[in-house]
Scaffold this active site. Structure first.
Site, PDB file in Angstrom:
ATOM      1  N   HIS A 373      48.466  81.134   5.358  1.00  0.00           N
ATOM      2  CA  HIS A 373      49.528  81.064   4.342  1.00  0.00           C
ATOM      3  C   HIS A 373      49.131  81.845   3.094  1.00  0.00           C
ATOM      4  O   HIS A 373      49.800  81.757   2.070  1.00  0.00           O
ATOM      5  CB  HIS A 373      49.790  79.609   3.957  1.00  0.00           C
ATOM      6  CG  HIS A 373      50.176  78.743   5.116  1.00  0.00           C
ATOM      7  ND1 HIS A 373      51.462  78.345   5.364  1.00  0.00           N
ATOM      8  CD2 HIS A 373      49.434  78.228   6.121  1.00  0.00           C
ATOM      9  CE1 HIS A 373      51.501  77.606   6.460  1.00  0.00           C
ATOM     10  NE2 HIS A 373      50.267  77.514   6.940  1.00  0.00           N
ATOM     11  N   LYS A 565      59.086  74.242  -8.499  1.00  0.00           N
ATOM     12  CA  LYS A 565      57.969  74.588  -7.626  1.00  0.00           C
ATOM     13  C   LYS A 565      56.677  74.339  -8.377  1.00  0.00           C
ATOM     14  O   LYS A 565      56.702  74.094  -9.595  1.00  0.00           O
ATOM     15  CB  LYS A 565      58.051  76.034  -7.137  1.00  0.00           C
ATOM     16  CG  LYS A 565      58.350  77.072  -8.232  1.00  0.00           C
ATOM     17  CD  LYS A 565      58.573  78.454  -7.651  1.00  0.00           C
ATOM     18  CE  LYS A 565      60.011  78.731  -7.265  1.00  0.00           C
ATOM     19  NZ  LYS A 565      60.183  79.327  -5.961  1.00  0.00           N
ATOM     20  N   ARG A 566      55.538  74.394  -7.664  1.00  0.00           N
ATOM     21  CA  ARG A 566      54.263  74.256  -8.359  1.00  0.00           C
ATOM     22  C   ARG A 566      54.192  75.282  -9.490  1.00  0.00           C
ATOM     23  O   ARG A 566      54.727  76.382  -9.379  1.00  0.00           O
ATOM     24  CB  ARG A 566      53.099  74.497  -7.379  1.00  0.00           C
ATOM     25  CG  ARG A 566      52.812  73.315  -6.478  1.00  0.00           C
ATOM     26  CD  ARG A 566      52.343  72.092  -7.236  1.00  0.00           C
ATOM     27  NE  ARG A 566      50.975  72.215  -7.670  1.00  0.00           N
ATOM     28  CZ  ARG A 566      49.963  71.516  -7.165  1.00  0.00           C
ATOM     29  NH1 ARG A 566      50.156  70.640  -6.196  1.00  0.00           N
ATOM     30  NH2 ARG A 566      48.745  71.659  -7.637  1.00  0.00           N
ATOM     31  N   LYS A 571      54.019  82.594  -9.948  1.00  0.00           N
ATOM     32  CA  LYS A 571      55.403  82.166  -9.749  1.00  0.00           C
ATOM     33  C   LYS A 571      56.247  82.400 -11.013  1.00  0.00           C
ATOM     34  O   LYS A 571      57.448  82.237 -11.021  1.00  0.00           O
ATOM     35  CB  LYS A 571      55.473  80.699  -9.334  1.00  0.00           C
ATOM     36  CG  LYS A 571      54.876  80.429  -7.938  1.00  0.00           C
ATOM     37  CD  LYS A 571      54.989  78.968  -7.558  1.00  0.00           C
ATOM     38  CE  LYS A 571      54.200  78.582  -6.316  1.00  0.00           C
ATOM     39  NZ  LYS A 571      54.890  78.855  -5.050  1.00  0.00           N
ATOM     40  N   THR A 676      59.553  78.529   0.570  1.00  0.00           N
ATOM     41  CA  THR A 676      60.500  77.791   1.399  1.00  0.00           C
ATOM     42  C   THR A 676      61.557  77.097   0.539  1.00  0.00           C
ATOM     43  O   THR A 676      62.625  76.741   1.037  1.00  0.00           O
ATOM     44  CB  THR A 676      59.772  76.724   2.248  1.00  0.00           C
ATOM     45  OG1 THR A 676      58.824  76.056   1.408  1.00  0.00           O
ATOM     46  CG2 THR A 676      59.051  77.351   3.418  1.00  0.00           C
ATOM     47  N   LYS A 680      65.957  76.042   1.016  1.00  0.00           N
ATOM     48  CA  LYS A 680      66.643  74.764   0.795  1.00  0.00           C
ATOM     49  C   LYS A 680      67.842  74.980  -0.131  1.00  0.00           C
ATOM     50  O   LYS A 680      68.931  74.457   0.098  1.00  0.00           O
ATOM     51  CB  LYS A 680      65.676  73.740   0.183  1.00  0.00           C
ATOM     52  CG  LYS A 680      64.498  73.441   1.091  1.00  0.00           C
ATOM     53  CD  LYS A 680      63.325  72.787   0.359  1.00  0.00           C
ATOM     54  CE  LYS A 680      62.067  72.882   1.224  1.00  0.00           C
ATOM     55  NZ  LYS A 680      60.828  72.557   0.492  1.00  0.00           N
TER      56      LYS A 680
END
Ligand code: 73E
Length: 829
Positions: A373, A565-566, A571, A676, A680
């Site tokens: 990953h 998200k984290r 990010k 991911t 969603k």
């Protein structure tokens, strides 16, 4: 004997009322009985929590029934089995998911309402099972749901941490971590299997013994711990199949204490016993960096050893020759975390089963498959040789032997290219000599998968380039997916009903490709009205939650813009906040009359920062500081609000995602292996504002770039930009918003200094400055689209319609066929 047995079975069936019934009267009776006999409360007086407990036990009975039948069916047919090894699972809540997959949610709701309870209220009593960090862990959970639904003979293995991922508490805008003792109120979903216990060994020495005229290695450990199985039942949807997620808990082993008891050191003996339990006590809260900690290594081996003993025991129940092992067993490594399994299988086959090295290696290479990953080679897991040698001395020898043989083979293939040999070696020389777990996994696995098309390209061209050139046939990818059962059916029931109504079928719940059928109605006025209504109701639910949690009142007419998200620099939550500051600054500097044209926004950010990740924690504080300013500015009113959602977890995601209009996925291109969350949101008809990174690239292929808001440098441009960056001119707007933070416009200037430094022109590794203009353009395009309600609704419908490929069912079918070589095995109804 046979006749005797049959008579016994018949007697048992006579006693049993065959399968449990699911009519509301039976369910009511069951619940009330569980109140009385399981929860031990009076059937005349029990509260919501007790009703929830009784309800879950009643559901559990039904799960157990199907699970028994499934296991009998698997045993009878003896198919090749998949064993999914993962150190993390983010299961979230189980109640709604279970009753929906069992197909008896409405019956339960009826039964409860006649008892004076509301199903949804009871469902709120359940805690959130968070035995994982983020995407990787939720992926495991989604894949378990798909494995069960698609009838694959699969087992999940993991650790039963006593403390899951920490709870995030925000005080004065700063993140604090509190332990998540999730087992406090019991866990009705698990079944303790006291008789399924294995001894796991640690430390000690390796001795040589004479064996059949030669020498044989024997590991003499000096610590042992017991692994006790806890089974969690995973029901499939639209099938009777119910599979097992077996989590191991550490318990003290009696063998350790004998000596202490003999010397009379009773107190120390008891203290030592307790120490054993720490192995499964806590989940490491880092989802990127690996620190070579002994406890973590102990966890990994504890989990691997217990799982393999269980797997081999099951194999040996019906087989005696290990040559059949690859026909019956596929072992999937979820990242490198379980990769000690390779050395352990070799140890068992060679040392305990007395197979020759080459036969054992041949078998191992046929059973292991590895999914990585990671994008950055630096983030790969490494275990210091000294640490491994002390904890698992025999495994270290085995890894050295694997490496020696591998390098010998490699020299024959590539000659004495020492640079390449040392890059590919499983052992990394250097200040701290260590084991490269990814190299070990690649050498032994017959297939190495990435998690998106882009990721696979990076693996081939950068991360594992040398290995790809050696073994191109090993490298593949399976784009991640998420389960529509959890992420639409459970979390967004009204959208689920609407989709089924317009498609005229519920079949999409098992076959997501059918969602393309919605394309036909993308401009249908009636669908538009119903679609908008469903979305609005979800937004109202979210608005209520926001107000209850933060006290901020938000208007449902505003665009709900979400980033969940984290928290990570790559990010780029910081980019989002700088964009919000820019928006705020523009509104402030606008003439009053022009404010009428501003599209109102509610910006929602949520996520946890790893406890030791300073910059990420500063981003959380900045979000709060900016929110404080904006939300209390009378000039701004409903035009802009910023809220931070604390303690983001699966349960929160289920509430927020259905209410989002726009979601942001801002990773610097080439840094998100897949992602991911975006899938969603997409399924729920939320539009994406994103960089072309990870799986987003494939989402573009499915729904078209016109149906989303893309921005930023492409994967191939990032390295070029990084080289040029120090000489680039910083966009004025970017410099201005960073300066506002730096100069204390939002307070705390000292605290934010290092955060601001991290995006200075010669330091801006994640390219916030370089992507800023393009980001603002994408935001402006989103505003423009939002004003045109019909256009927006059409894009929203097309997002859902194009999300079929991102079901984990597709991913799992692909793995089953191309990687694991397993076939469906359906338990008869
Ligand atoms: O891009 C995500 C990916 O969608 C990736 O960052 C994440 O895995 C997701 C599922 O494939 C991931 N998690 C970890 N590494 N990659 C990780 C590393 C160490 C500990 C826990 C998780």
């Amino acid at each position: 004997r046979l006749g005797e047995n049959r008579a016994k079975v018949e007697r048992m069936f006579g006693l049993m009322d065959r399968f449990l019934k699911n009519d509301p009267a039976t369910l009511q009776n069951d619940i009330v009985n569980h109140v009385e006999y399981t929860v031990a409360r009076s059937r005349f007086s029990f509260d919501d929590f007790e009703a929830y407990q009784a309800l879950t036990h009643s559901v559990r009975d039904r799960l157990i029934e199907r699970w028994h039948d499934t296991q009998i069916c698997f045993r009878r047919k003896d198919p090749k089995r998949l064993y999914f090894l993962s150190l993390e699972y983010l299961m979230g809540r189980s109640l709604s998911n279970s009753v929906i997959n069992l197909g008896i949610r409405d019956q339960y709701a009826d039964a409860l309402s006649q008892l004076g309870f509301d199903f949804e209220v009871l469902a709120e009593q359940e805690g959130d099972a968070a035995l994982g960090n983020g995407g990787l862990a939720r992926l495991s959970a989604c894949q378990m749901d798909s494995l069960a639904t698609l009838d694959y003979p699969a087992w999940g293995y993991g650790l039963r941490y006593q403390y899951g991922l920490f709870r995030q508490v925000i005080l004065d805008g700063y993140q604090h971590e509190q332990p998540d003792y999730w087992l406090n109120f019991g866990n009705p979903w698990e079944i303790e299997r006291i008789h399924v216990t294995y001894t796991v060994k640690f430390y000690g020495t390796v001795e040589e013994e004479n064996f059949k005229g030669g020498k044989h290695k024997v590991w003499v450990p000096n610590e042992t711990v017991e692994a006790v199985a806890y089974d969690n039942l995973i029901p499939g949807y639209g099938t009777r199949n119910t599979i097992t997620l077996r989590l191991w808990a550490a318990k003290p082993s009696d063998q350790n204490d004998m000596e202490s008891y003999n010397t009379g050191d009773y107190i120390n003996a008891v203290v030592n016993r307790q120490r054993a339990e720490t192995i499964s006590s806590i989940l490491y809260p880092d989802d990127r960096s690996h620190q070579g900690k002994e406890l973590r290594l102990k966890q990994q081996y504890f989990f691997v050893s217990a799982s393999l003993q269980d797997i081999i025991r099951r194999f040996k129940d019906t087989h005696s020759n290990f040559d059949d092992f690859p026909e019956k067993v596929a072992l999937q490594l979820n990242d490198t975390h379980p990769s000690l399994a390779i050395a352990e299988v070799m140890r068992v086959l060679v040392d305990e089963e007395n197979l020759s090295w080459s036969r054992a290696w041949d078998i191992s290479c046929k059973i292991f498959t590895f999914t990585t990953h990671t994008v950055l080679p630096e983030a790969s897991e490494k275990i210091p040789v000294d640490l491994l040698g002390s904890l698992l001395p025999r495994h270290l020898q085995i890894i050295y032997e694997i490496n020696f043989r591998f390098l010998e083979e490699l020299k024959k293939r590539i000659g004495l290219d020492y640079d390449r040999l040392s890059r590919m070696s499983i052992i990394e020389e250097g200040a701290v000599k260590s084991i490269r777990m990814a190299n070990l996994s690649i050498v032994c696995s017959h297939t190495v998968n990435g998690v998106s098309k882009m990721h696979a390209e990076l693996l081939k061209t950068r991360v594992f380039k040398d290995f790809y050139e050696l073994w191109p046939h090993k490298f593949h990818y399976k784009t991640n997916g998420v389960t529509q059962r959890r992420w639409v059916v459970v979390s967004n029931p009204s959208l689920c009903a609407l989709i089924s109504k317009w498609l005229g079928t519920e079949a999409w719940i098992r076959d997501m490709d059918l969602l393309v059928g919605l394309q036909e109605y993308a401009t249908n006025g009636d669908l538009h009205e119903e679609w908008k209504m469903v979305r609005k109701v979800n937004k109202m639910r979210l608005a209520e939650y926001i107000e209850a949690m933060s006290g901020v009142k938000v208007s449902v007419d505003a665009m709900f813009d979400v980033q969940l998200k984290r928290i990570h620099e790559y990010k780029r939550q910081f980019l989002n906040i700088l964009g919000i500051i820019h928006r705020y600054d523009c509104i402030k500097n606008m003439e009053k009359k022009d404010r009428r044209n501003v599209v109102p926004r509610v910006c929602i950010i949520g996520g946890k920062a790893a406890p030791g990740y300073e910059i990420a924690k500063k981003i959380i504080k900045l979000c709060h500081a900016v929110a404080e300013k904006i939300n209390n500015d009378p000039d701004i009113g409903d035009l802009l609000k910023l809220v931070f959602i604390p303690d983001y977890n699966i349960t929160v995601a289920e509430l927020v995602i259905p209410g989002a209009d726009l979601s942001q996925h801002l990773s610097t291109a080439g840094h998100e292996a897949s992602g991911t969350g975006c899938m969603k949101f997409l399924m729920n008809g939320c539009l994406l504002l994103a960089t072309a990174d990870g799986s987003t690239i494939e989402i573009i292929e499915e729904i078209g770039a016109d149906n989303m808001f893309l921005f930023g440098a492409k994967v191939s441009e990032v390295p070029v930009l990084r080289k040029k960056a120090p000489n680039l001119k910083v966009p004025l707007q970017f410099a201005r918003v960073v300066r506002m933070v730096r100069n204390g416009y939002f307070g705390f200037e000292d605290y934010f200094e290092s955060l601001c430094d991290s995006v200075e022109v010669d330091n801006d590794f994640y390219l916030l400055g370089a992507d800023f203009e393009s980001y603002l353009e994408a935001q402006a395009a989103a505003d423009k689209a939002f004003i045109d309600e019909e256009k927006w609704t059409q894009m929203s419908i097309l997002s859902t319609a194009g999300s079929g490929r991102f079901s984990s069912d597709r991913t799992i079918d692909d793995y089953a066929e191309k990687t694991w070589g397993i076939e469906r095995c359906r338990c008869p109804a």
